[in-house]
Motif scaffolding. Structure first.
Motif, PDB file in Angstrom:
ATOM      1  N   UNK A 106       0.814  -1.222   0.000  1.00 48.35           N
ATOM      2  CA  UNK A 106       0.000   0.000   0.000  1.00 48.35           C
ATOM      3  C   UNK A 106       0.844   1.267   0.000  1.00 48.35           C
ATOM      4  N   UNK A 107       2.137   1.147   0.305  1.00 52.73           N
ATOM      5  CA  UNK A 107       2.966   2.341   0.470  1.00 52.73           C
ATOM      6  C   UNK A 107       3.056   3.172  -0.813  1.00 52.73           C
ATOM      7  N   UNK A 108       3.406   2.594  -1.973  1.00 54.34           N
ATOM      8  CA  UNK A 108       3.476   3.424  -3.186  1.00 54.34           C
ATOM      9  C   UNK A 108       2.173   4.145  -3.518  1.00 54.34           C
ATOM     10  N   UNK A 109       0.998   3.467  -3.496  1.00 54.65           N
ATOM     11  CA  UNK A 109      -0.220   4.236  -3.784  1.00 54.65           C
ATOM     12  C   UNK A 109      -0.520   5.302  -2.735  1.00 54.65           C
ATOM     13  N   UNK A 110      -0.149   5.058  -1.479  1.00 53.43           N
ATOM     14  CA  UNK A 110      -0.342   6.087  -0.460  1.00 53.43           C
ATOM     15  C   UNK A 110       0.530   7.307  -0.742  1.00 53.43           C
ATOM     16  N   UNK A 111       1.785   7.060  -1.123  1.00 50.92           N
ATOM     17  CA  UNK A 111       2.681   8.170  -1.449  1.00 50.92           C
ATOM     18  C   UNK A 111       2.177   8.933  -2.666  1.00 50.92           C
ATOM     19  N   UNK A 112       1.801   8.184  -3.714  1.00 49.77           N
ATOM     20  CA  UNK A 112       1.375   8.871  -4.934  1.00 49.77           C
ATOM     21  C   UNK A 112       0.066   9.608  -4.712  1.00 49.77           C
ATOM     22  N   UNK A 113      -0.871   8.982  -4.000  1.00 44.51           N
ATOM     23  CA  UNK A 113      -2.137   9.640  -3.734  1.00 44.51           C
ATOM     24  C   UNK A 113      -1.964  10.904  -2.911  1.00 44.51           C
ATOM     25  N   UNK A 114      -1.095  10.835  -1.890  1.00 35.29           N
ATOM     26  CA  UNK A 114      -0.855  12.014  -1.058  1.00 35.29           C
ATOM     27  C   UNK A 114      -0.136  13.098  -1.850  1.00 35.29           C
ATOM     28  N   UNK A 115       0.786  12.696  -2.732  1.00 40.73           N
ATOM     29  CA  UNK A 115       1.472  13.678  -3.578  1.00 40.73           C
ATOM     30  C   UNK A 115       0.465  14.396  -4.480  1.00 40.73           C
ATOM     31  N   UNK A 116      -0.399  13.648  -5.132  1.00 41.17           N
ATOM     32  CA  UNK A 116      -1.390  14.260  -6.018  1.00 41.17           C
ATOM     33  C   UNK A 116      -2.341  15.164  -5.232  1.00 41.17           C
ATOM     34  N   UNK A 117      -2.769  14.697  -4.067  1.00 43.29           N
ATOM     35  CA  UNK A 117      -3.679  15.504  -3.257  1.00 43.29           C
ATOM     36  C   UNK A 117      -2.999  16.796  -2.796  1.00 43.29           C
ATOM     37  N   UNK A 118      -1.726  16.708  -2.448  1.00 50.03           N
ATOM     38  CA  UNK A 118      -0.993  17.908  -2.041  1.00 50.03           C
ATOM     39  C   UNK A 118      -0.887  18.900  -3.191  1.00 50.03           C
ATOM     40  N   UNK A 119      -0.633  18.398  -4.397  1.00 47.67           N
ATOM     41  CA  UNK A 119      -0.584  19.278  -5.569  1.00 47.67           C
ATOM     42  C   UNK A 119      -1.916  19.990  -5.759  1.00 47.67           C
ATOM     43  N   UNK A 120      -3.010  19.247  -5.613  1.00 40.96           N
ATOM     44  CA  UNK A 120      -4.338  19.846  -5.790  1.00 40.96           C
ATOM     45  C   UNK A 120      -4.624  20.878  -4.705  1.00 40.96           C
ATOM     46  N   UNK A 121      -4.322  20.532  -3.444  1.00 38.74           N
ATOM     47  CA  UNK A 121      -4.583  21.454  -2.329  1.00 38.74           C
ATOM     48  C   UNK A 121      -3.789  22.744  -2.503  1.00 38.74           C
ATOM     49  N   UNK A 122      -2.488  22.615  -2.842  1.00 40.65           N
ATOM     50  CA  UNK A 122      -1.663  23.801  -3.056  1.00 40.65           C
ATOM     51  C   UNK A 122      -2.173  24.619  -4.239  1.00 40.65           C
ATOM     52  N   UNK A 123      -2.514  23.925  -5.322  1.00 42.55           N
ATOM     53  CA  UNK A 123      -2.964  24.628  -6.517  1.00 42.55           C
ATOM     54  C   UNK A 123      -4.245  25.401  -6.297  1.00 42.55           C
ATOM     55  N   UNK A 124      -5.206  24.790  -5.613  1.00 41.03           N
ATOM     56  CA  UNK A 124      -6.474  25.482  -5.348  1.00 41.03           C
ATOM     57  C   UNK A 124      -6.250  26.670  -4.420  1.00 41.03           C
ATOM     58  N   UNK A 125      -5.418  26.462  -3.396  1.00 37.52           N
ATOM     59  CA  UNK A 125      -5.172  27.549  -2.441  1.00 37.52           C
ATOM     60  C   UNK A 125      -4.442  28.720  -3.092  1.00 37.52           C
ATOM     61  N   UNK A 126      -3.586  28.420  -4.099  1.00 40.90           N
ATOM     62  CA  UNK A 126      -2.808  29.477  -4.743  1.00 40.90           C
ATOM     63  C   UNK A 126      -3.459  30.016  -6.009  1.00 40.90           C
TER      64      UNK A 126
END
Length: 241
Positions: A106-126
């Motif tokens: 589960x580690x790789x999908x957790x890392x990739x999912x969190x990376x994508x979610x972080x990109x979205x959160x940062x992008x929306x906030x900025x």
């Protein structure tokens, strides 16, 4: 008196040990760690359990995004680094683990999912254009898919690709700094172009080299075939035509 040299017994690798080695290598490749993780991996001791750390990291980024602490549409300042630093603090220390646990897949999908979610959160906030965020996520997703498909064919990407690709941790750090400085859109655009060109060229050239090696191996097999086999093969192909 002529004596024959004694044949040395070849060391046969333990199948279970070889399976564990390949499993670990695959999961580490799927993590897509970059130069920062490579620098710190041997300095962190045994490391944190990767699955719990990954779940906490994902949950933390979800909470940050839902609560809107980064702002909405024009966020800047050091607070924009919060989701990036949370993920790095939790996931970088998991790199030294052997990833042989029952649920470590589960580690790789957790890392990739969190990376994508972080990109979205940062992008929306900025206030970064959503289509540009999609392009960056697509490029990283393509790299992930290519890595998974290649390793399943026993074709391993060169180690330098993961370093040149910056790894999830350096990518997020650059995005976080860009968001803090109010230039996230430009950082996303440059990163998308750079990673897109890098991953596309490396992937295409690798598959082309593989096709050439396969063709040469096939030609070698054809040369070693007997005249009768060659004639039979030619006759069969003519019948199909």
């Amino acid at each position: 008196m002529i004596t024959h040299p004694q044949a040395t017994a070849a060391t046969v690798p333990d199948p279970d040990e070889e399976r564990r080695r390949i499993q670990t290598a695959r999961l580490l490749a799927y993590r897509d760690d970059g130069p920062l993780v490579a620098l710190l991996r041997d300095k962190m001791g045994p490391g944190l359990p990767p699955v719990p750390a990954g779940l906490v990291s994902l949950l933390a980024v979800v909470v940050i995004g839902v609560t809107g602490v980064l702002g909405d549409g024009a966020g800047t300042g050091p607070i924009m680094l919060l989701p990036v630093l949370v993920m790095m603090a939790l996931m970088i220390p998991t790199a030294p683990r052997d990833h042989l646990g029952r649920f470590d897949w589960l580690v790789p999908p957790l890392i990739r999912g969190t990376e994508f979610l972080t990109i979205i959160v940062l992008g929306i906030a900025a206030g970064t254009p959503k289509w540009l965020l999609f392009v960056l996520i697509y490029v990283i997703g393509y790299h992930t898919y290519d890595t998974v498909y290649r390793t399943r064919q026993s074709i391993w990407p060169a180690p330098w690709v993961f370093q040149a690709g910056l790894g999830w941790e350096v990518r997020l750090l650059l995005l976080g700094v860009g968001a803090a400085l109010g230039v996230l859109t430009w950082v996303v655009a440059v990163m998308s172009v750079y990673l897109g060109v890098l991953f596309a060229i490396e992937s295409v050239t690798s598959w082309v080299r593989l096709d050439k090696r396969t063709a040469l191996a096939q030609a070698s097999d054809d040369l070693e075939a007997s005249p009768e086999d060659a004639m039979e093969q030619a006759t069969g192909e003519a019948d199909k035509a």
